[in-house]
Design a protein around this motif. Structure first.
Motif: not given
Lengths: 292, 1215
Positions: B1027, B1030, B1035, B1066-1067, B1071
């Motif tokens: 979290s 990101m 997150f 979604r990353t 990362l």
């Protein structure tokens, strides 16, 4: 009042026969038990005092069968062992109060009263608050007497109490004992003949776990009347005299000559003069006879 | 001269049977312990298994080190007494006049004694080695033997420690001329060990902690604390850095002590004394005696029993005074009180926060310490009192008096009881003073008295009887003391050779526990066992009396003869009476536990488990109906501690197949079973509690089957409460009702043990790809979502609670009824609670918030309420709306444990995990855990009660890890970053420690098999870091999306794979490596600041130059490191003399700079002046930064967000 010992026998685990069929009968008054170191005196005293059990035999005091009724005897027993210690850092008074409790004086004021008295008797009143572990030998022995008196004992056993005491202490001690001995049975063991002569009317001589001689102090001397001879010899002559006569004791004079005492029914030589028998003669004769 | 004395001393020991007894004792101790760890006794106990080998270097060192500590007890007599002995036997009076030098005398004495101690200790190593060749050894637990592994512990630790402590004891005993000063020192060493353990675990500077431990164990653990299974099995003992320094420092201390001792020792008679000499006084006695008259006053002699009793009492005062004035006693008491106060201030911390010093808690903490020392005192003084007269050489005087044996013995007993009472009184005062010092003035004197002088005293009475018995058979009370200790050390090990029932193990039995809510509960269980052992002790006491030594006694024969003579009919009767009572009560207990109930040994449990799988595994594939509706009528009788219940299940055949067989599990509390359409019993197995039923009417797909069952607990018996109902604070759940279908949760999971029973290998949980396993949630195997309704009744002074909304409450026949109903479907997981509750109610956004608590536990209600509100707000906006209109926190007693559990809108919460926490809002090192536990449990309403994973690997990541993350965020919102570091650091430490004791294999987070150190500790770190990297909003939006996809779903249930796949999508690419490192593999960093310098440019500008190291590696499931990725690529760089390796790096690492610490209340907190992530691709990195304040400290990953092998070198003070 009498103490009767029958056929008392004890063999230690190392094989030493400390008591060998001892038979003794002891009445009122002071009774001296004489014998060299290792004779079995202490074993006998411990056995009578119930803190050691024999292999066989019996001990009867008045009506008490001691070996089967330890507690019965302990109630009337005063015992001063040959060697003893006390709890460190405790005063004479506290220790005596402690012993008074052990001896079943249940009332606190009674305890106080009797402790005061025994301290007085043994002349310890002044040092009653000092710790006994710091006492000198004589004071400690007197403390020993004080504790044994607490239960007003009928049978008192004192085991070599005078060993190591200075003359003044020894006298004082013997005086106390004599006083107690007048109406109690006191058994007193020692290897010092003088103690017995001064104090006891009855004696026994022990060695090797056996009683070698038993009699009154006077009798014990009298039965040697006319049989003790003495003379002065040179040091070098000793061996030849010893082989010829039954020398029972010898001691040096200042000029390095020797006094010898000889046991003989007749005058051994003209140079010998008859001597009045003393208790020491009885003692040595008894020991000597035992060896023969 | 040296060699003459040296060899004389050795010869003396070799002729002494004690030497051989010691060797035999420690040889067998080591042999026994290693043999039982190697499974030699597996025939009679549960199978021994494990991932670590027994003969690995670290394990050998561990076992030998701890066993060698028992030999410390020999130091006073062997090393300490070597010179003292010459005084004791008065040899010194002539020996010291001989022409021997001090040096040769002392060194020969010390070294010869040290040689003997070393020889004794070598028997430990020999026992360890020989144990491996016993029959029945489990070869899986053995690695290759390396002779160095056996020698190193001796060379590095054991012998140096004997030198150090031996030197101290040597000096101590010689100067005080008292062996017991040495014994006290040894006791002190044990205290020191415990104390250092506690201190160093609270010490941030681990380098210093490693150096101050004189044993060197802390230094060893400095390097080995986090060793993985692989490292434990294959690494050699390190001997560098702090270990080497530690050893050098403490050997230096030993040399200094010996040198000082040598200097101050002289051949003379005077003993050394602490006391000042009084002023000398000239002492002359009266040398002129007089004739005296002896006329003794008349006094009464009372030989009655009553008078003797009084005598015993007053004699005991003499002994009691002796104990109290004894230095051993005084020193031990001082150490105890100090120790107790120190331990009390450290104990009971959760995340640095203490609990209020409630009386039960103080009693518990102090009880352990006082208990330990009191046991020592009893063992020691029992001997000292029994031998007291003999040691003073006064026994002949005492033994010739008319005092009966029993009075003497009884007086010693009373003195020990008085000593015990005194110590307990001191412990009570310590407790009260401690409470007052903590500002807690609710003194429960009666509670103290009940526990200390009632319950605990019984145990001490047993110890006193036992110690007197043992000590009366030894002339030397130190040997007697040692014998007592050995017996008590051995007893707990008896279960290792299959002796499991307490009635066969002296002074064993259940303990008791206290809770503010439920008091001592069924303490009678404890009392009966204590009574049982006390009866036995009385028999011991009479035997002691029979063998009481009076006067001069020679040999066993005479001892027995005396005993025989004392064996009067009265004594015989007494022995018989108590023996009968003892055996009678023992049989009553045996009858209850073995005849009326079935006693199942660990060995049998294992075999039953195997049987269950072998016989019934075939039913796991059979279609079973699933529960869709549950109605329970539950009646709780708190006073009688009974319950009865009627449970209506409505089940549906959700499979496409017909069902004609039911496989049910239920306990013997089931009374009746009624199934719609009727059934016939095919199999009835009361050992594994299994029934297989044939249905009279076949269940077609989508058909409904009603199962009605009634339950009642087995009646509570004289000995203990069988029923789970408590007088106040019942907490039970639906596990007690019948379940449908084969449950593979009961199978053995250790494949080495499975092979022994010819069972196929399995993992603890199925793989996420196992489609059959996806049909169940990990909470329930016989239901998806259910309708729930219940009526719970209880006594009229209590409130009964179950999940659901209260529909109606009424009273009837002096009982209270509560009708609860759920308006939505919930998991098949519900609880029933009942207690005398106080209630705090509040409302937030239409949600009723309630706390049901025990009166007197008001401390943190506000805080908990605030946490509920904050949680509700954060989760509602970040994840999804809350599905219920209420949330209830319900306190339950410690008797059930220290945890909280989340049921639908209902959270049972132990009194020990928040209600009585003493929270300090300002101290950054003390976490507000009542706050965070509440928010964790509340988070479960989303992460379990909305999103629930399938019963496969990784399921708990979706509930526990996410709840941890959620609660961390709520905590961060309230308390800021300050408390994060404390939490993350502890989480990291718990994870690293957890993996060292993994029993099967370590899994990556997303494949974890319900492993707590992974799903809680690693999980919280990973989710928080993810979290953080990101961005919280991104997150949380991902989580929101995941909830939308999966909340309240029906099978197949979601898995960690679905979670991670969505996360990946979604990353950002940069990362993606984090997901591989943190979720998919076991990856660790080893980051450190290498050096830092700064320049002042002007008042507003400072230049900071930092060199830092980043290294990353992966481990396999055994913890074996690898620095190369799958392609075989890796980095290597030389830093200083050592070569550092790493996986290829393309990572972001946070760099922080801190200024002078800021004040926050009375505490200092970090003053962060720079924090940013840097992208790095090398191992050694340099960075130059400019800040506006003077820097004091810099750090790489300063908040420990990454998983780092050593989190202590991440920050460095600027020089």
């Amino acid at each position: 009042m009498s103490l009767k010992i029958t056929n008392l026998t004890k063999t230690y685990s190392n094989g030493v026969k400390a008591l060998d069929s001892i038979n003794l009968e002891i009445g009122n008054g002071m009774f001296g038990l004489l014998g060299p170191n290792g004779a079995g005196k202490s074993s006998l005293m411990r056995t009578i005092a119930t803190i050691q059990s024999p292999d066989s035999g019996s001990i009867v005091f008045n009506d008490i069968d001691v070996l089967n009724d330890n507690q019965g005897l302990r109630k009337v027993l005063g015992y001063l062992p040959q060697e003893f210690g006390v709890y460190p850092n405790m005063s004479a008074e506290d220790l005596l109060l402690y012993f008074a409790e052990l001896k079943a004086i249940s009332n606190a004021s009674d305890r106080k009263k009797i402790v005061n008295e025994v301290l007085e008797i043994t002349n310890l009143s002044e040092v009653r608050n000092k710790s006994v572990s710091g006492y000198s030998g004589g004071m400690k022995q007197r403390f020993g007497i004080a504790q044994l008196l607490l239960n007003n004992p009928q049978l008192i056993i004192v085991d070599e109490p005078t060993a190591g005491l200075d003359p003044a202490e020894r006298h004082r001690f013997l005086n106390v004992l004599r006083e107690i001995g007048t109406n109690h049975t006191v058994i007193f063991s020692t290897h010092i003949v003088d103690d017995v002569r001064e104090l006891c009317n009855e004696i026994a001589i022990m060695n090797g776990g056996k009683v070698l001689h038993r009699g009154s102090t006077r009798n014990s001397q009298e039965h040697l009347e006319g049989r003790i001879w003495t003379r002065i010899i040179e040091r070098a002559e000793f061996d030849s005299y010893q082989s010829k006569y039954n020398i029972i004791s010898s001691n040096y004079n200042q000029d390095n000559t020797l006094n010898i005492r000889v046991l003989s029914d007749e005058q051994p030589e003209l140079s010998f003069v008859s001597a009045r028998p003393i208790l020491e003669d009885t003692y040595f004769v008894a020991l000597k006879n035992d060896r023969a | 001269m040296f060699s003459t004395i040296y060899f004389f001393e050795l010869k003396r020991w070799f002729k002494n049977p004690a030497f051989y007894i010691y060797v035999a004792l420690f040889f067998s101790l080591s042999l026994f312990i290693v043999a039982s760890s190697l499974g030699v006794f597996d025939g009679v106990t549960a199978s021994t298994s494990g991932m670590t080998t027994i003969n690995s270097a670290i394990n050998i060192a561990g076992i030998l080190n701890s066993l060698s500590m028992f030999i410390y007890f020999l130091l006073p007599t062997i090393i300490g007494a070597s010179v003292y002995r010459d005084f004791q036997y008065n040899v010194h009076s002539y020996l010291y006049s001989y022409p021997i030098t001090k040096l040769s005398y002392l060194s020969a004495k010390f070294l010869s004694a040290l040689t003997i101690i070393t020889l004794v200790s070598l028997s430990l190593g020999l026992g360890f080695y020989v144990a491996q060749y016993l029959p029945n050894v489990n070869q899986n637990l053995l690695g290759p033997n390396n002779i160095m592994a056996y020698l190193q512990p001796f060379i590095y630790f054991i012998i140096p420690n004997y030198i150090l402590f031996g030197a101290i004891i040597f000096a101590l005993v010689t100067f005080t001329r008292n062996v017991y000063s040495g014994v006290i020192f040894v006791l002190f060493l044990f205290v020191l060990q415990t104390f250092l353990n506690m201190l160093t675990s609270n010490m941030d500077n681990r380098d210093l902690a490693a150096l101050v431990d004189p044993f060197g164990f802390e230094a060893l653990s400095h390097y080995t604390k986090y060793w993985t299974i692989d490292e434990q099995n294959n690494s050699n003992l390190p001997f560098t850095g702090v270990i080497l320094n530690n050893r050098l420092i403490w050997m230096g201390v030993a040399v200094v002590i010996l040198a000082l001792f040598y200097k101050s020792f002289s051949f003379n008679y005077q003993t050394f004394s602490f006391r000042k000499k009084g002023e000398g006084k000239r002492l002359t006695k009266n040398n002129f005696g007089s004739i005296i008259n002896v006329s003794l006053p008349k006094v009464n002699f009372d030989y009655s029993f009553l008078s003797r009793l009084k005598t015993a009492w007053s004699l005991s005062n003499y002994d009691f005074k002796y104990i109290v004035k004894n230095w051993t006693f005084i020193i031990i008491m001082i150490v105890t009180v100090l120790m107790a106060l120190v331990v009390a201030s450290f104990s009971g911390q959760i995340y640095g926060t203490e609990i209020y010093p409630m009386t039960w808690n103080v009693l518990d903490t102090l009880g352990n310490i006082y208990g330990f020392f009191l046991q020592i005192l009893i063992f020691l003084f029992a001997g000292m009192l029994i031998q007291r007269a003999r040691m003073a050489n006064m026994s002949n005087l005492v033994d010739a008096t008319a005092i009966p044996n029993w009075t003497l013995l009884f007086s010693k007993f009373i003195a020990l009881v008085k000593m015990t009472l005194l110590v307990l009184l001191i412990s009570m005062l310590t407790g009260i003073i401690y409470q007052a010092y903590q500002g807690y003035y609710h003194f429960e004197i009666m509670h103290y008295i009940t526990e200390l002088f009632g319950l605990k005293m019984l145990n001490y009475l047993v110890l006193i009887f036992f110690a007197i018995f043992v000590q009366s058979f030894f002339k030397n009370y130190f040997v007697g003391f040692f014998a007592c200790l050995v017996v008590f050390l051995i007893i707990p090990f008896l279960s290792r050779i299959g002796i499991e029932q307490s009635i066969y193990k002296f002074n064993q039995g259940p303990g008791f526990s206290y809770s503010d809510m439920n008091g001592y509960g069924d303490v009678r269980h404890y009392l009966y066992y204590k009574l049982y052992w006390l009866l036995f002790c009385v028999v011991l006491y009479i035997i002691t009396l029979l063998f009481w030594k009076r006067g001069v006694v020679q040999g066993f024969k005479e001892k027995f003869a005396n005993a025989k003579a004392r064996f009067t009919p009265a004594i015989a009767t007494a022995i018989i009476v108590f023996l009968v009572a003892f055996v009678g009560l023992g049989y009553a207990i045996y009858y209850q536990k073995n005849v009326k109930e079935t006693f199942v040994s660990q060995n049998e449990t294992e075999k039953i488990t195997v049987d269950y799988e072998k016989k019934y595994k075939k039913y796991s594939k059979l279609p079973m109906p699933r529960i869709v509706d549950v109605k329970v009528d539950m009646n709780i009788y708190p006073k009688e501690r009974n319950y009865d219940a009627t449970v209506h299940y409505q089940t549906v055949n959700k499979t496409g197949k017909t069902i004609d067989t039911l496989f049910l599990s239920y306990s013997d509390e089931l009374q009746t079973l009624d199934i719609s359409g009727g059934f016939k019993e095919v199999i009835r197995d009361t050992v594994t509690d299994i029934r297989v039923l044939a249905l009279n009417t076949t269940l077609q797909p989508l058909d409904t089957l009603r199962i009605t069952s009634t339950y009642q607990n087995k009646p509570n018996n004289f000995l203990y409460d069988v029923s789970p109902i408590l007088e106040n604070g019942t907490f039970i759940n639906n596990m007690m009702f019948l379940s449908i279908g084969y449950n593979d949760g009961g199978e053995l999971v250790d494949n080495k043990i499975r092979q022994k029973y010819n069972l196929p290998d399995r993992d603890r949980m199925p793989d996420p790809t196992d489609s059959l396993a996806l049909q169940n949630t990990y909470i329930s195997q016989d239901a998806d979502w259910i309708n729930f309704e219940t009526t719970v009744s209880t006594s009229d002074d209590q409130i009964a609670i179950a999940p659901g909304y209260l529909q109606k409450e009424w009273e009837k026949d002096g009982r209270r009824y509560f009708h609860y109903k759920m308006d939505k479907e919930i998991l098949n997981f519900y609880s029933f609670m009942s207690a005398r509750y106080e209630v705090l109610k509040d409302k937030e956004n239409g949600v009723n918030l309630e706390i049901y608590y025990h009166k007197g536990h008001e401390f943190n209600l506000e805080r908990m309420m605030k946490s509920m509100k904050a949680s509700l707000a954060y989760y509602g906006s970040s994840f999804s709306p809350y599905q219920f209109d209420q949330m209830r926190i319900i306190e339950f007693p410690l008797t059930h444990g220290t945890f909280a559990q989340a049921f639908a809108n209902t959270v049972p919460f132990s009194e020990g995990i928040g209600f009585i926490a003493n929270v300090d809002d300002e101290d950054p090192n003390k976490l507000d855990y009542p706050y965070s536990v509440i928010s964790h449990e509340f988070a479960h309403q989303w992460w379990a009660h909305q999103v629930i994973g399938a019963a496969v690997k990784g399921a708990t990541m979706l509930s526990e890890s996410l709840s941890e993350y959620s609660s961390l965020k709520v905590l961060e919102k309230t308390y800021g970053q300050d408390q994060m570091r404390k939490f993350l650091k502890e989480a990291l430490d718990s994870y690293l420690m957890g993996r060292t004791s993994e029993i099967l294999k370590e899994n990556p987070l997303m494949y974890n098999e319900n492993q707590q150190y992974i799903h809680y500790n690693k999980g919280s770190l990973v989710m928080y870091a993810m979290s953080d990297f990101m961005g919280e909003t991104v997150f949380n939006n991902f989580l929101k999306e995941y909830v939308q996809r999966t909340a309240f779903q029906y099978p197949p249930y979601t898995t960690s794979i679905e979670f991670v796949d969505l996360l990946k999508s979604r990353t950002p690419d940069s990362l993606q490596y984090l997901i591989k490192d943190m979720y998919e593999t076991i990856t660790l960093y080893d980051n450190a600041v290498e050096s830092v310098t700064y320049k002042k440019i002007n008042d507003k500008k400072y230049q900071v130059d930092i060199t830092y190291k980043v290294s990353k590696y992966r481990t396999d499931d055994m913890g074996k490191r690898s620095y190369e990725d799958k392609k075989g690529e890796g980095l290597t760089q030389k830093i200083g003399k050592s070569e550092v390796k790493s996986l290829p790096l393309n990572d972001y690492v946070e760099i922080g700079i801190f200024g002078k610490q800021k004040d926050k209340g009375k505490f200092k907190v970090d003053n962060q002046i720079y924090l940013a992530k840097q992208k790095i691709n090398k191992i050694e990195n340099k960075i130059t930064l400019f800040v506006t304040e003077e820097p004091v400290e810099v750090g790489v990953d300063p908040y420990n967000k990454l998983i780092d092998t050593d989190s202590n070198d991440n920050r460095k003070t600027v020089l």
